[in-house]
Design a protein around this motif. Structure first.
Motif, PDB file in Angstrom:
ATOM      1  N   UNK A  85      42.527  31.773  55.083  1.00  0.00           N
ATOM      2  CA  UNK A  85      41.606  31.085  55.985  1.00  0.00           C
ATOM      3  C   UNK A  85      42.365  30.524  57.181  1.00  0.00           C
ATOM      4  N   UNK A  86      43.604  30.085  56.916  1.00  0.00           N
ATOM      5  CA  UNK A  86      44.456  29.491  57.948  1.00  0.00           C
ATOM      6  C   UNK A  86      45.893  29.930  57.706  1.00  0.00           C
ATOM      7  N   UNK A  87      46.597  30.210  58.781  1.00  0.00           N
ATOM      8  CA  UNK A  87      48.050  30.396  58.714  1.00  0.00           C
ATOM      9  C   UNK A  87      48.685  29.162  59.329  1.00  0.00           C
ATOM     10  N   UNK A  88      49.621  28.552  58.607  1.00  0.00           N
ATOM     11  CA  UNK A  88      50.336  27.372  59.103  1.00  0.00           C
ATOM     12  C   UNK A  88      51.813  27.737  59.194  1.00  0.00           C
ATOM     13  N   UNK A 104      46.032  40.934  66.636  1.00  0.00           N
ATOM     14  CA  UNK A 104      44.997  41.911  66.308  1.00  0.00           C
ATOM     15  C   UNK A 104      44.234  41.598  65.037  1.00  0.00           C
ATOM     16  N   UNK A 105      44.796  40.742  64.181  1.00  0.00           N
ATOM     17  CA  UNK A 105      44.091  40.323  62.955  1.00  0.00           C
ATOM     18  C   UNK A 105      43.268  39.071  63.245  1.00  0.00           C
ATOM     19  N   UNK A 106      43.838  38.235  64.116  1.00  0.00           N
ATOM     20  CA  UNK A 106      43.112  37.079  64.667  1.00  0.00           C
ATOM     21  C   UNK A 106      42.710  36.019  63.641  1.00  0.00           C
ATOM     22  N   UNK A 107      43.653  35.644  62.794  1.00  0.00           N
ATOM     23  CA  UNK A 107      43.429  34.506  61.898  1.00  0.00           C
ATOM     24  C   UNK A 107      43.536  33.203  62.668  1.00  0.00           C
ATOM     25  N   UNK A 108      43.009  32.133  62.063  1.00  0.00           N
ATOM     26  CA  UNK A 108      43.198  30.794  62.613  1.00  0.00           C
ATOM     27  C   UNK A 108      44.626  30.355  62.315  1.00  0.00           C
ATOM     28  N   UNK A 109      45.393  30.020  63.361  1.00  0.00           N
ATOM     29  CA  UNK A 109      46.809  29.671  63.180  1.00  0.00           C
ATOM     30  C   UNK A 109      47.087  28.267  63.689  1.00  0.00           C
ATOM     31  N   UNK A 110      47.805  27.512  62.875  1.00  0.00           N
ATOM     32  CA  UNK A 110      48.355  26.213  63.262  1.00  0.00           C
ATOM     33  C   UNK A 110      49.869  26.380  63.300  1.00  0.00           C
ATOM     34  N   UNK A 111      50.484  25.840  64.324  1.00  0.00           N
ATOM     35  CA  UNK A 111      51.935  25.987  64.500  1.00  0.00           C
ATOM     36  C   UNK A 111      52.573  24.619  64.624  1.00  0.00           C
ATOM     37  N   UNK A 112      53.637  24.397  63.869  1.00  0.00           N
ATOM     38  CA  UNK A 112      54.412  23.156  63.934  1.00  0.00           C
ATOM     39  C   UNK A 112      55.866  23.513  64.220  1.00  0.00           C
ATOM     40  N   UNK A 139      49.222  30.893  73.255  1.00  0.00           N
ATOM     41  CA  UNK A 139      47.898  31.497  73.418  1.00  0.00           C
ATOM     42  C   UNK A 139      47.354  32.052  72.098  1.00  0.00           C
ATOM     43  N   UNK A 140      48.245  32.175  71.100  1.00  0.00           N
ATOM     44  CA  UNK A 140      47.858  32.829  69.850  1.00  0.00           C
ATOM     45  C   UNK A 140      47.826  31.865  68.665  1.00  0.00           C
ATOM     46  N   UNK A 141      47.450  30.623  68.942  1.00  0.00           N
ATOM     47  CA  UNK A 141      47.224  29.667  67.852  1.00  0.00           C
ATOM     48  C   UNK A 141      46.160  28.664  68.290  1.00  0.00           C
TER      49      UNK A 141
END
Length: 376
Positions: A85-88, A104-112, A139-141
């Motif tokens: 559901x989310x990539x962290x 291209x897969x376009x998951x919801x991403x959170x980046x720390x 741009x991708x998160x």
């Protein structure tokens, strides 16, 4: 209620690994399913007990075309298979690998980032490269978690992304686990019983400035004859530091522990704890010292002043200034009222701001916010 499936990706060990261990420990497992893809540098036996699934893959810390391509391909394979559901993503390298792997897969991403790579001391060209990479990949998160106000200010100053993509969530520490750590005697560590122990927990690397610690130690020893110095950690500068210790005539008053499983046990025998970093994204060791009632002397760089208020809950000094550092430590040694005051204030700050349970609550709310945008 369906559990939120979160795929964490982590490459850097050390502080990031400790952050993840605490995050996983206090996760509400009825609400969240944690899956971790990590590098070979992690203690997989320890962390495996805390997650629903652990996947260890090869990742290189430095930029390496072939190795990075293989890591991206492997991460992409697991993203498609797991369908999170989310990539962290945690730290600069894992953040880049995960976001590229998800294209291209376009998951919801959170980046720390756990400290921006472009804030490190390095050649100007390399700093600019890291800034460009961060700007492009932002741009991708959906969200970028900053572990301090200073980290957010850096992102805005360098125009990494817009303000609405940033969220400050201060790191927390496992106060419950710290309280449970048994206080060992100095005899167990072969440290003189009457020593005034000055220590620093951290990697023996350029960032943590162990060389400055030794220079300050030489000055302090002249003023405090029973001073004893402790570096808890290991790293690429160990040989250089051992040589400096010998040349300073401190062999009988100095210990380098190497890597230890539980640095808290060493903190609890310290009279002063230092963090003399030349740059610092957060400095997790600071609230740990404070929780152990150890007065802190730390450098006035990056995020550290967000945690330490000079002469209120610790002492701030300029980086690479051994004389100033030694004076701050000697003041703590000589002035018991001052020492008690900063320790008491530090304990209050830790209890109010740095409990790991608070971090988990804020991270869960962030997950819900990111997912609600998807539903909208």
């Amino acid at each position: 209620m369906k559990r939120i499936k979160v795929l964490h990706v982590g490459e850097a060990a050390g502080g990031v690994e400790r952050y993840l261990e605490t995050l996983f420990k206090y996760t509400d497992h009825d609400k969240i399913k944690n899956i971790l893809i990590c590098s070979q540098n992690y203690d997989d036996k320890k962390i495996r007990q805390l997650v629903d699934r652990l996947i260890v893959i090869r990742m290189e810390h430095q930029i390496s075309g072939k190795a990075d391509f293989n890591s991206i391909r492997t991460i992409r394979h697991y993203i498609k298979k797991i369908k999170p559901d989310i990539i962290y993503a945690h730290s600069s390298k894992a953040g880049a690998l995960a976001r590229i792997a998800d294209l291209g897969i376009n998951n919801k991403i959170i980046y720390n980032p756990h400290g921006w790579a472009f804030n490190m001391q390095q050649p100007a060209g390399k700093k600019e490269m890291y800034k460009w990479i961060e700007k492009f990949l932002s741009c991708f998160c959906e969200k970028i978690v900053c572990i301090s106000d200073a980290e957010m200010e850096s992102a805005l100053r360098e125009k990494i992304c817009k303000l609405n993509k940033l969220q400050v969530i201060y790191n927390g520490i496992d106060l419950e686990a710290i309280k449970k750590v048994r206080i060992k005697t100095r005899q167990e560590f072969r440290i003189p019983k009457d020593a005034f122990v000055i220590g620093q927990v951290g990697r023996l690397s350029k960032q943590k400035a162990p060389d400055t610690f030794v220079k300050a130690a030489k000055i302090i020893k002249q003023k405090i004859p029973n001073a004893y110095f402790l570096l808890v950690g290991d790293g690429e500068l160990r040989g250089k530091i051992e040589k400096m210790v010998h040349e300073a005539g401190l062999d009988n008053s100095f210990m380098i522990t190497g890597w230890v499983d539980n640095p808290i046990a060493y903190m609890k025998i310290m009279n002063v704890g230092t963090l003399l970093s030349r740059w610092e994204g957060f400095g997790l060791v600071l609230p740990e010292y404070m929780s152990c009632s150890v007065p802190v002397v730390a450098t006035k760089v990056d995020a550290i002043p967000n945690i330490i208020q000079n002469e209120k809950n610790g002492s701030l000094v300029l980086k690479d200034k051994p004389v100033e550092i030694s004076e701050a430590i000697i003041k703590i040694y000589e002035n018991s009222d001052y020492r008690k005051s900063i320790v008491n204030q530090a304990k209050k700050v830790v209890d109010e701001k740095y409990d790991a349970r608070r971090v988990n609550d804020e991270i869960y709310q962030l997950y819900m916010e990111v997912l609600s945008k998807n539903e909208a």
